[in-house]
Design a protein around this motif. Sequence first.
Motif, PDB file in Angstrom:
ATOM      1  N   VAL A 149       0.933  -1.321   0.082  1.00  0.00           N
ATOM      2  CA  VAL A 149      -0.081   0.161   0.046  1.00  0.00           C
ATOM      3  C   VAL A 149       0.967   1.211  -0.075  1.00  0.00           C
ATOM      4  O   VAL A 149       0.625   2.248  -0.670  1.00  0.00           O
ATOM      5  CB  VAL A 149      -0.914  -0.118   1.222  1.00  0.00           C
ATOM      6  CG1 VAL A 149      -1.786   1.321   1.264  1.00  0.00           C
ATOM      7  CG2 VAL A 149      -2.005  -1.288   1.029  1.00  0.00           C
ATOM      8  N   ASP A 153       1.098   4.020  -3.041  1.00  0.00           N
ATOM      9  CA  ASP A 153       0.989   5.705  -2.837  1.00  0.00           C
ATOM     10  C   ASP A 153       2.082   6.411  -3.414  1.00  0.00           C
ATOM     11  O   ASP A 153       1.866   7.420  -4.076  1.00  0.00           O
ATOM     12  CB  ASP A 153       1.082   5.872  -1.276  1.00  0.00           C
ATOM     13  CG  ASP A 153       0.525   7.254  -1.179  1.00  0.00           C
ATOM     14  OD1 ASP A 153      -0.677   7.519  -1.422  1.00  0.00           O
ATOM     15  OD2 ASP A 153       1.303   8.228  -0.760  1.00  0.00           O
ATOM     16  N   LEU A 193      -5.829  -6.001   5.990  1.00  0.00           N
ATOM     17  CA  LEU A 193      -6.480  -4.496   5.435  1.00  0.00           C
ATOM     18  C   LEU A 193      -7.706  -5.049   4.495  1.00  0.00           C
ATOM     19  O   LEU A 193      -7.607  -5.630   3.791  1.00  0.00           O
ATOM     20  CB  LEU A 193      -5.446  -3.797   4.919  1.00  0.00           C
ATOM     21  CG  LEU A 193      -4.367  -3.336   5.695  1.00  0.00           C
ATOM     22  CD1 LEU A 193      -3.183  -2.844   4.780  1.00  0.00           C
ATOM     23  CD2 LEU A 193      -4.812  -2.164   6.365  1.00  0.00           C
ATOM     24  N   GLU A 196     -12.039  -1.045   2.104  1.00  0.00           N
ATOM     25  CA  GLU A 196     -12.332   0.198   2.687  1.00  0.00           C
ATOM     26  C   GLU A 196     -11.132   0.634   3.249  1.00  0.00           C
ATOM     27  O   GLU A 196     -10.538   1.933   2.937  1.00  0.00           O
ATOM     28  CB  GLU A 196     -13.395   0.260   3.710  1.00  0.00           C
ATOM     29  CG  GLU A 196     -14.669  -0.294   3.210  1.00  0.00           C
ATOM     30  CD  GLU A 196     -15.032  -1.803   3.039  1.00  0.00           C
ATOM     31  OE1 GLU A 196     -14.425  -2.555   3.900  1.00  0.00           O
ATOM     32  OE2 GLU A 196     -15.628  -2.153   2.033  1.00  0.00           O
ATOM     33  N   ASP A 197     -10.279   0.200   4.133  1.00  0.00           N
ATOM     34  CA  ASP A 197      -8.919   0.633   4.468  1.00  0.00           C
ATOM     35  C   ASP A 197      -8.248   1.021   3.298  1.00  0.00           C
ATOM     36  O   ASP A 197      -7.666   2.346   3.461  1.00  0.00           O
ATOM     37  CB  ASP A 197      -8.287  -0.674   5.433  1.00  0.00           C
ATOM     38  CG  ASP A 197      -9.144  -1.023   6.530  1.00  0.00           C
ATOM     39  OD1 ASP A 197      -9.793  -0.174   7.230  1.00  0.00           O
ATOM     40  OD2 ASP A 197      -8.591  -1.942   7.036  1.00  0.00           O
ATOM     41  N   ASP A 200      -9.426   4.075   1.808  1.00  0.00           N
ATOM     42  CA  ASP A 200      -9.127   5.205   2.666  1.00  0.00           C
ATOM     43  C   ASP A 200      -7.965   5.916   2.455  1.00  0.00           C
ATOM     44  O   ASP A 200      -7.694   7.007   2.407  1.00  0.00           O
ATOM     45  CB  ASP A 200      -9.420   4.883   4.107  1.00  0.00           C
ATOM     46  CG  ASP A 200     -10.818   5.119   4.575  1.00  0.00           C
ATOM     47  OD1 ASP A 200     -11.614   5.325   3.800  1.00  0.00           O
ATOM     48  OD2 ASP A 200     -10.970   4.689   5.783  1.00  0.00           O
ATOM     49  N   ILE A 201      -6.844   5.066   2.486  1.00  0.00           N
ATOM     50  CA  ILE A 201      -5.625   5.531   2.450  1.00  0.00           C
ATOM     51  C   ILE A 201      -5.039   6.129   0.962  1.00  0.00           C
ATOM     52  O   ILE A 201      -4.580   7.012   1.059  1.00  0.00           O
ATOM     53  CB  ILE A 201      -4.653   4.396   3.020  1.00  0.00           C
ATOM     54  CG1 ILE A 201      -4.622   4.073   4.493  1.00  0.00           C
ATOM     55  CG2 ILE A 201      -3.193   4.857   2.698  1.00  0.00           C
ATOM     56  CD1 ILE A 201      -4.297   2.705   4.955  1.00  0.00           C
ATOM     57  N   LEU A 202      -5.444   5.229   0.040  1.00  0.00           N
ATOM     58  CA  LEU A 202      -4.887   5.665  -1.264  1.00  0.00           C
ATOM     59  C   LEU A 202      -5.813   6.739  -2.157  1.00  0.00           C
ATOM     60  O   LEU A 202      -5.342   7.372  -2.832  1.00  0.00           O
ATOM     61  CB  LEU A 202      -4.789   4.334  -2.142  1.00  0.00           C
ATOM     62  CG  LEU A 202      -3.625   3.333  -1.867  1.00  0.00           C
ATOM     63  CD1 LEU A 202      -3.727   2.309  -2.565  1.00  0.00           C
ATOM     64  CD2 LEU A 202      -2.373   4.017  -1.704  1.00  0.00           C
TER      65      LEU A 202
END
Lengths: 269, 85
Positions: A149, A153, A193, A196-197, A200-202
Amino acid sequence: MAQIIVVTSGKGGVGKTTTAANFASGLAIRGHRTAVVDFDVGLRNLDLVMGCERRVVYDFVNVINGEANLKQALIKDKRIESLYVLPASQTRDKEALTTEGVGNVLEELKQNFEYVVCDSPAGIERGALMALYYADHALVVTNPEVSSVRDSDRILGILASKSRRAEQGAEPVKEHLLITRYAAGRVDSGEMLSVEDILDILGIKLLGVVPESTSILQSSNSGIPVIHDGNSDAGMAYDDVVARFLGENRPQRFITSEKKGLFKRLFGT
Amino acid sequence: MSLLNYFRSSRKNTASIAKERLQIIVAHERSQRSGPDYLPLLQQDLLQVVRKYVNVGQEDVKVHVQHDGNCEVLELNVTLPDSLT
């Protein structure tokens, strides 16, 4: 106008080549003229995953250097009429990929194909930067795991600053998130993860979720992309991904696990 | 065994730890990314200059660019060693 799609991730081993092979196959199965290009100079593997490794004569770098023309280097897929593979060079180093050389080859491919799928190597060095430089779309392949993840990013940052579209101030590269090796059961038990997790982050649009599947290994063993196996979960997931990319509205699958009853959860396995 | 596992797994939710850690590191890395390209090099050079006079570590010199309306503010933060303060 032909579209260039890069399959990228930053991190290695998350399923870029598997995705490139299946995505390109899926587009071609639907009748679109598609070329899939391996940018992993020195470590080519797309040919093996696509099952055409014994038919490689010339490669991407040969074409850039003018030692062969595109027609000689492109390998026609055995199974799908409108699919061609451009293998990477196994002997050169990745410095052979120049911005101009890659640009010329992609431009020629665009004259002959509707979709050009670029399979990026891992990392953020020349091969990876070249694979994404000319892209119109990016499939960002991510595993539900911290390092993947984070690297995704990082790649999103590079797409937004180092792609040709970014440099020219054109409309940004369209980003699509593809989560692979997803195990819904482990997400339920709080050890992985969730979709949704990661969203949310990306903060990019979800294209699809490919479940962790035994059929992926079997398909690469035999050199037949899993999308040809309509009965496998991963094959169905990739088919959904291609359909959604082409604008079809298909609900997401493979996100939730099969519900276990209370009795099974307490006493069964 | 599975009864035991059920309660154990519900207590140790590592996915939420992962998410929290990711949110922090990704936010940090994005803030660095949004600055100008020369920022890391500037930080290196400034560090060398400061080191000529004071013995500070890599992490003790911080350079930030802040946007304030039409203004860009370059902020330099040097943490001096304890013995000098």
